[in-house]
Design a protein around this motif. Structure first.
Motif, PDB file in Angstrom:
ATOM      1  N   ARG A   1      46.828  27.445  41.051  1.00  0.00           N
ATOM      2  CA  ARG A   1      46.559  26.951  39.699  1.00  0.00           C
ATOM      3  C   ARG A   1      47.723  26.120  39.196  1.00  0.00           C
TER       4      ARG A   1
ATOM      5  N   SER B   1      40.271  36.204  45.371  1.00  0.00           N
ATOM      6  CA  SER B   1      40.676  35.508  46.597  1.00  0.00           C
ATOM      7  C   SER B   1      41.214  36.457  47.666  1.00  0.00           C
TER       8      SER B   1
ATOM      9  N   GLY C   1      39.102  32.108  42.632  1.00  0.00           N
ATOM     10  CA  GLY C   1      39.736  30.902  42.122  1.00  0.00           C
ATOM     11  C   GLY C   1      40.543  30.194  43.187  1.00  0.00           C
ATOM     12  N   THR C   2      41.714  30.753  43.509  1.00  0.00           N
ATOM     13  CA  THR C   2      42.688  30.117  44.386  1.00  0.00           C
ATOM     14  C   THR C   2      42.120  29.688  45.739  1.00  0.00           C
TER      15      THR C   2
ATOM     16  N   ASN D   1      38.639  31.923  31.918  1.00  0.00           N
ATOM     17  CA  ASN D   1      39.305  33.030  31.235  1.00  0.00           C
ATOM     18  C   ASN D   1      39.528  32.785  29.754  1.00  0.00           C
TER      19      ASN D   1
ATOM     20  N   ARG E   1      34.611  36.833  42.128  1.00  0.00           N
ATOM     21  CA  ARG E   1      35.202  35.815  41.248  1.00  0.00           C
ATOM     22  C   ARG E   1      36.393  35.209  41.983  1.00  0.00           C
TER      23      ARG E   1
ATOM     24  N   LYS F   1      39.675  28.234  35.928  1.00  0.00           N
ATOM     25  CA  LYS F   1      40.677  28.159  34.855  1.00  0.00           C
ATOM     26  C   LYS F   1      41.863  27.276  35.261  1.00  0.00           C
TER      27      LYS F   1
HETATM   28  C1  LIG Z   1      42.025  34.276  37.670  1.00  0.00           C
HETATM   29  C2  LIG Z   1      41.017  35.332  37.840  1.00  0.00           C
HETATM   30  C3  LIG Z   1      40.248  35.424  39.022  1.00  0.00           C
HETATM   31  C4  LIG Z   1      40.474  34.543  40.240  1.00  0.00           C
HETATM   32  O1  LIG Z   1      41.645  34.915  40.888  1.00  0.00           O
HETATM   33  P1  LIG Z   1      42.084  34.279  42.308  1.00  0.00           P
HETATM   34  O2  LIG Z   1      43.068  35.239  42.831  1.00  0.00           O
HETATM   35  O3  LIG Z   1      42.664  32.943  41.996  1.00  0.00           O
HETATM   36  O4  LIG Z   1      40.871  34.176  43.160  1.00  0.00           O
HETATM   37  C5  LIG Z   1      39.260  36.393  39.071  1.00  0.00           C
HETATM   38  N1  LIG Z   1      39.027  37.233  38.042  1.00  0.00           N
HETATM   39  C6  LIG Z   1      39.745  37.177  36.910  1.00  0.00           C
HETATM   40  C7  LIG Z   1      39.431  38.130  35.816  1.00  0.00           C
HETATM   41  C8  LIG Z   1      40.763  36.240  36.784  1.00  0.00           C
HETATM   42  O5  LIG Z   1      41.486  36.209  35.653  1.00  0.00           O
END
Ligand SMILES: *Cc1c(COP(=O)(O)O)cnc(C)c1O
Length: 237
Positions: free
Chosen positions: A233, A209, A226-227, A57, A224, A36
């Motif tokens: 982000r 993360s 991201g960072t 998301n 899941r 995202k």
């Molecule tokens: C943004 C998000 C993530 C990833 O989060 P990070 O801390 O960046 O790894 C995982 N799950 C959901 C539901 C998110 O909204």
């Protein structure tokens, strides 16, 4: 190696290490890269390296990226809250919806799903019972499950909405070890539901993360992240 590739490989290594420490088979956990706010070019780069699963998301952002990256064989995961009026942009368009949390949304998704097709879904549980968070309360989970099964809104086999397991997003302060009890709780809830309704429910989507190692140790099948992969982000314009 780009910084993106380096971070991604770092998460794969961390995941493999957590699997090993937990005595779980290598490859028993899937990495969903949460992209995202990050550009489609980053997704394309990771896809070329072999990353298959990506999580988004926001439905509009996800649909735009799906269009831009069509043909790459990406498995898209919808991991944000879905408004009922967005059901048409979700049903049949994602490999997995992680955030089903009410019968009304299930009904809207079913209406929009082409006849004979199957949409895989997870039930999102508000595991920390936080007022501002979406997801069904742990105490209401069995009743919702029963309502949806009896009403024919979900089933374990499809076609229609195929229920594959549970997802949670623990309280923000609960990163690392502090998140572990929530992961354990989700696993136990899954086990209970599975027995009570005779459902397989193989998937547990948990771990981000800050806490994916603990999630893997507690039985996650999908983290899941991201960072740790894409970096911080960018702020949305
Ligand atoms: C943004 C998000 C993530 C990833 O989060 P990070 O801390 O960046 O790894 C995982 N799950 C959901 C539901 C998110 O909204």
């Amino acid at each position: 190696m780009t910084i993106l590739e380096e971070r991604w490989r770092g998460v794969l290594d961390g995941m493999a290490e957590a699997e090993r420490l937990a005595g779980r088979a290598k490859g028993s956990v899937r990495l969903v890269a949460v992209s995202k706010f990050h550009p489609a070019s980053d997704i394309a780069e990771l896809r070329r390296l072999g990353q298959l699963d990506f999580g988004e998301n926001y439905v509009q952002e996800a649909r735009a990226k799906q269009e831009a990256l069509a043909g790459l064989g990406i498995r898209w995961h919808a991991i944000g809250p879905v408004q009922t009026n967005k059901a048409k942009d979700v049903a049949g368009r994602f490999h997995l919806l992680h955030t089903l949390d009410r019968a009304e949304l299930a009904r809207a998704l079913l209406r929009r799903l082409p006849a004979g097709e199957t949409q895989d879904v997870l039930l999102q549980v508000n595991i920390g019972e936080e007022a501002q968070k979406s997801g069904v309360a742990p105490s209401a989970l069995a009743a919702l499950c029963e309502e949806m099964l009896e009403g024919g809104l979900v089933s374990s086999e499809g076609p229609g909405l195929r229920l594959r397991g549970l997802m949670c997003l623990p309280p923000r302060c609960g990163e690392g070890e502090a998140a572990r009890p929530y992961f354990e709780k989700l696993r136990l809830l899954r086990d209970e539901l599975s027995v009570r309704f005779g459902l397989p429910l193989p998937e547990l989507s948990m771990g981000m993360s800050g806490d994916y190692r603990q999630a893997v140790e507690e039985g996650s099948t999908m983290i899941r992240v991201g960072t740790d992969i894409f970096g911080p982000r960018p702020v949305k314009a």
